[in-house]
Design a protein around this motif. Structure first.
Motif, PDB file in Angstrom:
ATOM      1  N   VAL A  46       0.847  -1.185   0.000  1.00  0.00           N
ATOM      2  CA  VAL A  46       0.000   0.000   0.000  1.00  0.00           C
ATOM      3  C   VAL A  46       0.884   1.237   0.000  1.00  0.00           C
ATOM      4  N   THR A  47       0.536   2.196  -0.840  1.00  0.00           N
ATOM      5  CA  THR A  47       1.191   3.494  -0.816  1.00  0.00           C
ATOM      6  C   THR A  47       0.276   4.462  -0.074  1.00  0.00           C
ATOM      7  N   LEU A  48       0.764   4.981   1.030  1.00  0.00           N
ATOM      8  CA  LEU A  48      -0.007   5.944   1.817  1.00  0.00           C
ATOM      9  C   LEU A  48       0.243   7.329   1.233  1.00  0.00           C
ATOM     10  N   THR A  49      -0.828   7.967   0.770  1.00  0.00           N
ATOM     11  CA  THR A  49      -0.657   9.255   0.097  1.00  0.00           C
ATOM     12  C   THR A  49      -1.185  10.406   0.940  1.00  0.00           C
ATOM     13  N   GLU A  50      -0.628  11.557   0.692  1.00  0.00           N
ATOM     14  CA  GLU A  50      -1.066  12.792   1.337  1.00  0.00           C
ATOM     15  C   GLU A  50      -2.552  13.015   1.031  1.00  0.00           C
ATOM     16  N   GLY A  51      -3.297  13.427   2.018  1.00  0.00           N
ATOM     17  CA  GLY A  51      -4.697  13.761   1.801  1.00  0.00           C
ATOM     18  C   GLY A  51      -5.668  12.600   1.949  1.00  0.00           C
ATOM     19  N   MET A  52      -5.170  11.389   2.247  1.00  0.00           N
ATOM     20  CA  MET A  52      -6.088  10.265   2.471  1.00  0.00           C
ATOM     21  C   MET A  52      -6.943  10.569   3.702  1.00  0.00           C
ATOM     22  N   PRO A  53      -8.265  10.335   3.614  1.00  0.00           N
ATOM     23  CA  PRO A  53      -9.116  10.644   4.764  1.00  0.00           C
ATOM     24  C   PRO A  53      -8.779   9.831   6.012  1.00  0.00           C
ATOM     25  N   GLU A  54      -8.091   8.702   5.848  1.00  0.00           N
ATOM     26  CA  GLU A  54      -7.705   7.884   7.014  1.00  0.00           C
ATOM     27  C   GLU A  54      -6.773   8.652   7.964  1.00  0.00           C
ATOM     28  N   PHE A  55      -6.107   9.682   7.458  1.00  0.00           N
ATOM     29  CA  PHE A  55      -5.203  10.476   8.296  1.00  0.00           C
ATOM     30  C   PHE A  55      -5.907  11.648   8.988  1.00  0.00           C
ATOM     31  N   ASP A  56      -7.136  11.956   8.578  1.00  0.00           N
ATOM     32  CA  ASP A  56      -7.836  13.135   9.096  1.00  0.00           C
ATOM     33  C   ASP A  56      -7.909  13.134  10.618  1.00  0.00           C
ATOM     34  N   GLY A  57      -7.435  14.236  11.211  1.00  0.00           N
ATOM     35  CA  GLY A  57      -7.555  14.436  12.644  1.00  0.00           C
ATOM     36  C   GLY A  57      -6.566  13.676  13.503  1.00  0.00           C
ATOM     37  N   GLN A  65       1.186  16.589  12.037  1.00  0.00           N
ATOM     38  CA  GLN A  65       2.055  15.445  11.773  1.00  0.00           C
ATOM     39  C   GLN A  65       1.195  14.188  11.693  1.00  0.00           C
ATOM     40  N   PRO A  66       0.509  13.987  10.547  1.00  0.00           N
ATOM     41  CA  PRO A  66      -0.436  12.873  10.454  1.00  0.00           C
ATOM     42  C   PRO A  66       0.240  11.504  10.543  1.00  0.00           C
ATOM     43  N   ILE A  67      -0.422  10.597  11.264  1.00  0.00           N
ATOM     44  CA  ILE A  67      -0.012   9.191  11.304  1.00  0.00           C
ATOM     45  C   ILE A  67      -1.266   8.341  11.093  1.00  0.00           C
ATOM     46  N   LEU A  68      -1.065   7.128  10.580  1.00  0.00           N
ATOM     47  CA  LEU A  68      -2.188   6.226  10.346  1.00  0.00           C
ATOM     48  C   LEU A  68      -2.612   5.617  11.680  1.00  0.00           C
ATOM     49  N   PRO A  69      -3.842   5.880  12.132  1.00  0.00           N
ATOM     50  CA  PRO A  69      -4.282   5.376  13.435  1.00  0.00           C
ATOM     51  C   PRO A  69      -4.297   3.844  13.492  1.00  0.00           C
ATOM     52  N   GLY A  70      -4.065   3.315  14.671  1.00  0.00           N
ATOM     53  CA  GLY A  70      -4.093   1.872  14.866  1.00  0.00           C
ATOM     54  C   GLY A  70      -5.445   1.269  14.533  1.00  0.00           C
ATOM     55  N   VAL A  71      -6.527   1.983  14.837  1.00  0.00           N
ATOM     56  CA  VAL A  71      -7.854   1.462  14.548  1.00  0.00           C
ATOM     57  C   VAL A  71      -8.055   1.323  13.036  1.00  0.00           C
ATOM     58  N   VAL A  72      -7.462   2.209  12.246  1.00  0.00           N
ATOM     59  CA  VAL A  72      -7.538   2.102  10.784  1.00  0.00           C
ATOM     60  C   VAL A  72      -6.739   0.887  10.314  1.00  0.00           C
ATOM     61  N   GLN A  73      -5.567   0.670  10.911  1.00  0.00           N
ATOM     62  CA  GLN A  73      -4.760  -0.494  10.545  1.00  0.00           C
ATOM     63  C   GLN A  73      -5.520  -1.782  10.850  1.00  0.00           C
ATOM     64  N   LEU A  74      -6.165  -1.849  12.004  1.00  0.00           N
ATOM     65  CA  LEU A  74      -6.927  -3.032  12.381  1.00  0.00           C
ATOM     66  C   LEU A  74      -8.131  -3.225  11.461  1.00  0.00           C
ATOM     67  N   ASN A  75      -8.819  -2.139  11.131  1.00  0.00           N
ATOM     68  CA  ASN A  75      -9.958  -2.213  10.217  1.00  0.00           C
ATOM     69  C   ASN A  75      -9.521  -2.707   8.842  1.00  0.00           C
ATOM     70  N   PHE A  76      -8.344  -2.270   8.390  1.00  0.00           N
ATOM     71  CA  PHE A  76      -7.848  -2.703   7.090  1.00  0.00           C
ATOM     72  C   PHE A  76      -7.491  -4.193   7.103  1.00  0.00           C
ATOM     73  N   VAL A  77      -6.951  -4.686   8.214  1.00  0.00           N
ATOM     74  CA  VAL A  77      -6.698  -6.126   8.358  1.00  0.00           C
ATOM     75  C   VAL A  77      -8.012  -6.890   8.219  1.00  0.00           C
ATOM     76  N   GLN A  78      -9.067  -6.395   8.864  1.00  0.00           N
ATOM     77  CA  GLN A  78     -10.364  -7.059   8.762  1.00  0.00           C
ATOM     78  C   GLN A  78     -10.875  -7.020   7.321  1.00  0.00           C
ATOM     79  N   SER A  79     -10.802  -5.871   6.661  1.00  0.00           N
ATOM     80  CA  SER A  79     -11.279  -5.747   5.281  1.00  0.00           C
ATOM     81  C   SER A  79     -10.499  -6.649   4.331  1.00  0.00           C
ATOM     82  N   LEU A  80      -9.183  -6.704   4.497  1.00  0.00           N
ATOM     83  CA  LEU A  80      -8.363  -7.585   3.657  1.00  0.00           C
ATOM     84  C   LEU A  80      -8.736  -9.044   3.894  1.00  0.00           C
ATOM     85  N   THR A  81      -8.929  -9.421   5.161  1.00  0.00           N
ATOM     86  CA  THR A  81      -9.270 -10.808   5.487  1.00  0.00           C
ATOM     87  C   THR A  81     -10.635 -11.176   4.923  1.00  0.00           C
ATOM     88  N   GLU A  82     -11.605 -10.281   5.016  1.00  0.00           N
ATOM     89  CA  GLU A  82     -12.929 -10.551   4.454  1.00  0.00           C
ATOM     90  C   GLU A  82     -12.847 -10.772   2.947  1.00  0.00           C
TER      91      GLU A  82
END
Length: 123
Positions: free
Chosen positions: A23-34, A39-56
């Motif tokens: 995955v390429t994490l790009t500037e402006g992705m809504p997953e970084f909002d807030g 200094q945006p970082i990808l939240p852990g809850v987003v990482q966990l949600n993505f694991v679930q989506s990939l597994t599904e």
């Protein structure tokens, strides 16, 4: 919020027990909002949600998170990062067991950014 990580995801390997995506994490992705505005970082809850989506998608069925026996975040994921997500699957009496590792490119190295074990059950 729609998961825009899929728009930037390439499957590198897929078999019955292992899935590897890039995955390429790009500037402006809504997953970084807030998280965090200067200094945006990808939240852990987003990482966990993505694991679930990939597994599904991998297993072809809707799942519900049942347990998180282990999870560790060690390197922040930021816009511009190239990330490899490796999922390893086993099934048990408890459900669908997935071990995940997020690796991030830092110079010539790949570092473990996060990793964990989760258990999903059928919805």
């Amino acid at each position: 919020m729609a998961n825009t990580l899929f728009e930037h995801t390439v499957c590198e390997h897929r078999d019955a027990t292992t899935l590897i995506t890039r995955v390429t994490l790009t500037e402006g992705m809504p997953e970084f909002d807030g998280h965090f505005p200067t200094q945006p970082i990808l939240p852990g809850v987003v990482q966990l949600n993505f694991v679930q989506s990939l597994t599904e998608g991998w297993l072809g069925r809707p799942l519900r998170l049942s347990a998180v026996p282990q999870m560790k975040f060690t390197v922040p994921l930021r816009p511009g990062d190239m990330v490899w997500i490796t999922l390893t699957y086993t099934e048990s009496s408890k459900g669908h067991n997935v071990t995940f590792v997020y690796d991030v490119a830092r110079g010539d190295n790949r570092l473990h950014a996060s990793r964990g074990k989760v258990i999903f059950v059928e919805r």
